[in-house]
Design a protein around this motif. Structure first.
Motif, short mmCIF file in Angstrom:
data_model
loop_
_atom_site.label_atom_id
_atom_site.label_comp_id
_atom_site.label_asym_id
_atom_site.label_seq_id
_atom_site.Cartn_x
_atom_site.Cartn_y
_atom_site.Cartn_z
N ALA A 161 0.83 -1.21 0.00
CA ALA A 161 0.00 0.00 0.00
C ALA A 161 0.86 1.26 0.00
N ALA A 162 1.90 1.25 0.81
CA ALA A 162 2.79 2.41 0.88
C ALA A 162 3.50 2.64 -0.45
N ARG A 163 3.87 1.56 -1.12
CA ARG A 163 4.55 1.70 -2.41
C ARG A 163 3.59 2.21 -3.48
N ALA A 164 2.37 1.70 -3.50
CA ALA A 164 1.40 2.18 -4.48
C ALA A 164 1.11 3.66 -4.26
N THR A 165 0.98 4.05 -3.00
CA THR A 165 0.70 5.45 -2.68
C THR A 165 1.87 6.35 -3.06
N GLN A 181 -8.10 11.50 -10.70
CA GLN A 181 -7.99 10.45 -11.71
C GLN A 181 -7.25 9.22 -11.20
N PHE A 182 -6.64 9.32 -10.04
CA PHE A 182 -5.79 8.25 -9.55
C PHE A 182 -6.45 7.46 -8.42
N ALA A 183 -6.11 6.19 -8.36
CA ALA A 183 -6.50 5.33 -7.25
C ALA A 183 -5.33 4.42 -6.93
N ALA A 184 -5.02 4.27 -5.64
CA ALA A 184 -3.95 3.39 -5.19
C ALA A 184 -4.56 2.17 -4.51
N LEU A 185 -4.10 0.99 -4.90
CA LEU A 185 -4.63 -0.26 -4.35
C LEU A 185 -3.48 -1.13 -3.87
N ALA A 186 -3.75 -1.89 -2.81
CA ALA A 186 -2.73 -2.78 -2.25
C ALA A 186 -3.23 -4.22 -2.28
N TYR A 187 -2.44 -5.09 -2.87
CA TYR A 187 -2.80 -6.50 -2.95
C TYR A 187 -1.92 -7.38 -2.07
N GLY A 188 -0.87 -6.81 -1.52
CA GLY A 188 0.02 -7.63 -0.72
C GLY A 188 0.56 -8.78 -1.55
N ALA A 189 0.49 -10.00 -0.98
CA ALA A 189 0.96 -11.19 -1.69
C ALA A 189 -0.18 -12.02 -2.25
N THR A 190 -1.37 -11.44 -2.36
CA THR A 190 -2.55 -12.23 -2.73
C THR A 190 -2.71 -12.46 -4.23
N ASP A 191 -1.95 -11.77 -5.06
CA ASP A 191 -2.11 -11.91 -6.51
C ASP A 191 -0.76 -12.14 -7.18
N ARG A 206 7.10 -8.97 -6.62
CA ARG A 206 7.27 -7.62 -6.05
C ARG A 206 7.21 -6.62 -7.19
N ARG A 207 6.04 -6.03 -7.37
CA ARG A 207 5.83 -5.20 -8.56
C ARG A 207 4.80 -4.11 -8.31
N VAL A 208 4.79 -3.15 -9.22
CA VAL A 208 3.77 -2.10 -9.24
C VAL A 208 3.14 -2.12 -10.62
N ARG A 209 1.84 -2.29 -10.65
CA ARG A 209 1.10 -2.31 -11.93
C ARG A 209 0.36 -0.99 -12.10
N ILE A 210 0.54 -0.38 -13.26
CA ILE A 210 -0.16 0.85 -13.60
C ILE A 210 -1.13 0.53 -14.73
N ALA A 211 -2.40 0.83 -14.53
CA ALA A 211 -3.44 0.49 -15.50
C ALA A 211 -4.40 1.66 -15.66
N VAL A 212 -5.14 1.66 -16.77
CA VAL A 212 -6.15 2.69 -17.02
C VAL A 212 -7.48 2.01 -17.28
N LEU A 213 -8.55 2.66 -16.84
CA LEU A 213 -9.89 2.14 -17.04
C LEU A 213 -10.49 2.70 -18.33
N PRO A 214 -11.44 1.98 -18.93
CA PRO A 214 -12.11 2.52 -20.12
C PRO A 214 -12.81 3.83 -19.78
N PRO A 215 -13.06 4.67 -20.78
CA PRO A 215 -13.79 5.91 -20.50
C PRO A 215 -15.18 5.60 -19.98
N PRO A 216 -15.72 6.46 -19.11
CA PRO A 216 -17.06 6.22 -18.56
C PRO A 216 -18.11 6.23 -19.66
N GLN A 217 -19.15 5.40 -19.47
CA GLN A 217 -20.24 5.31 -20.43
C GLN A 217 -21.55 5.67 -19.75
N ASP A 218 -22.49 6.14 -20.55
CA ASP A 218 -23.83 6.41 -20.05
C ASP A 218 -24.68 5.16 -20.29
#
Length: 227
Positions: A161-165, A181-191, A206-218
């Motif tokens: 969590a500290a690393r993602a933040t 626009q940003f969100a930080a998430l912590a998975y620990g060793a679960t994934d 031991r990694r940091v993944r950076i991803a983007v979500l699709p644009p919002p839809q109506d």
């Protein structure tokens, strides 16, 4: 063509119209006769609509409009299915960075080399995903933290969590993207993406993944986004 089909459709309907005539008893009141005529009129209108709909459908098939509309609907469905899968997977991966290349050992402190790698990421995010939501995920291996480390991080959850933040803070400070626009998430060793039984596998986990979500839809119904 349409006129011929309309004639054929009406010819099929007209023989049955005689059955709609209402037999009136002698001495029936004008109000009763009017109600009967209104009911008969509604029945005829309903039959006419069915004939018109049938003819319109045949015209659409004949001109190819039906198949064009069907193709558009299938394309939309495939797009929605793809977006749903991407969201369930946490977004489209932009980059996976080894934690060992970003942080000082067993810390959430970015190294000079780590900052350089993230600085290169900011330009890419600004150009390709200027309006997207960005997820930064912290992942760790399953090695228990030492007693000294546990004074700062209770477990690998807190460390990831500290690393993602830390990555989020750096990207916000050095890019034009908004903090919202940003969100930080912590998975620990679960994934894990590799076995924790080997040193090589633990390094990959031991990694940091950076991803983007699709644009919002109506969406037309809230249930479509309730998952």
């Amino acid at each position: 063509m349409r006129s011929l089909l309309l004639f054929v459709g009406l010819a099929a309907v007209l023989p049955g119209l005689g059955g709609c005539a209402t037999t009136q008893l002698p001495g029936a009141s004008p109000a009763s006769r009017l109600d009967s005529l209104r009911a008969e009129n509604a029945t005829l209108r309903s039959r006419l609509r069915r004939v018109e709909d049938s003819l319109r459908f045949r015209d659409d098939v004949a001109t190819g409009q039906y198949y064009r509309d069907l193709r558009v609907l299938k394309d939309r469905l495939n797009r929605r299915t793809y977006e749903a899968q991407i969201r369930r997977q946490g977004g489209r991966t932009v980059r996976v960075l080894p934690a060992d290349s970003l942080f000082e050992s067993s810390t959430a402190t970015l190294t000079a080399a780590g900052k350089k790698r993230l600085r290169a990421m900011t330009g890419h995010l600004e150009m390709a995903y200027a309006t997207r939501s960005v997820r930064v995920e912290g992942h760790a291996d399953d090695t228990p933290l030492s007693e000294d480390l546990q004074e700062r991080f209770a477990s690998n959850w807190e460390l990831s969590a500290a690393r993602a933040t830390a990555v989020v803070r750096y990207l916000i400070a050095h890019s034009a993207l908004a903090p919202s626009q940003f969100a930080a998430l912590a998975y620990g060793a679960t994934d894990p993406v590799a076995s924790n039984a080997t040193a090589r596998g633990r390094r990959r986990n031991r990694r940091v993944r950076i991803a983007v979500l699709p644009p919002p839809q109506d969406y037309s119904r809230s249930v479509e986004t309730s998952w």
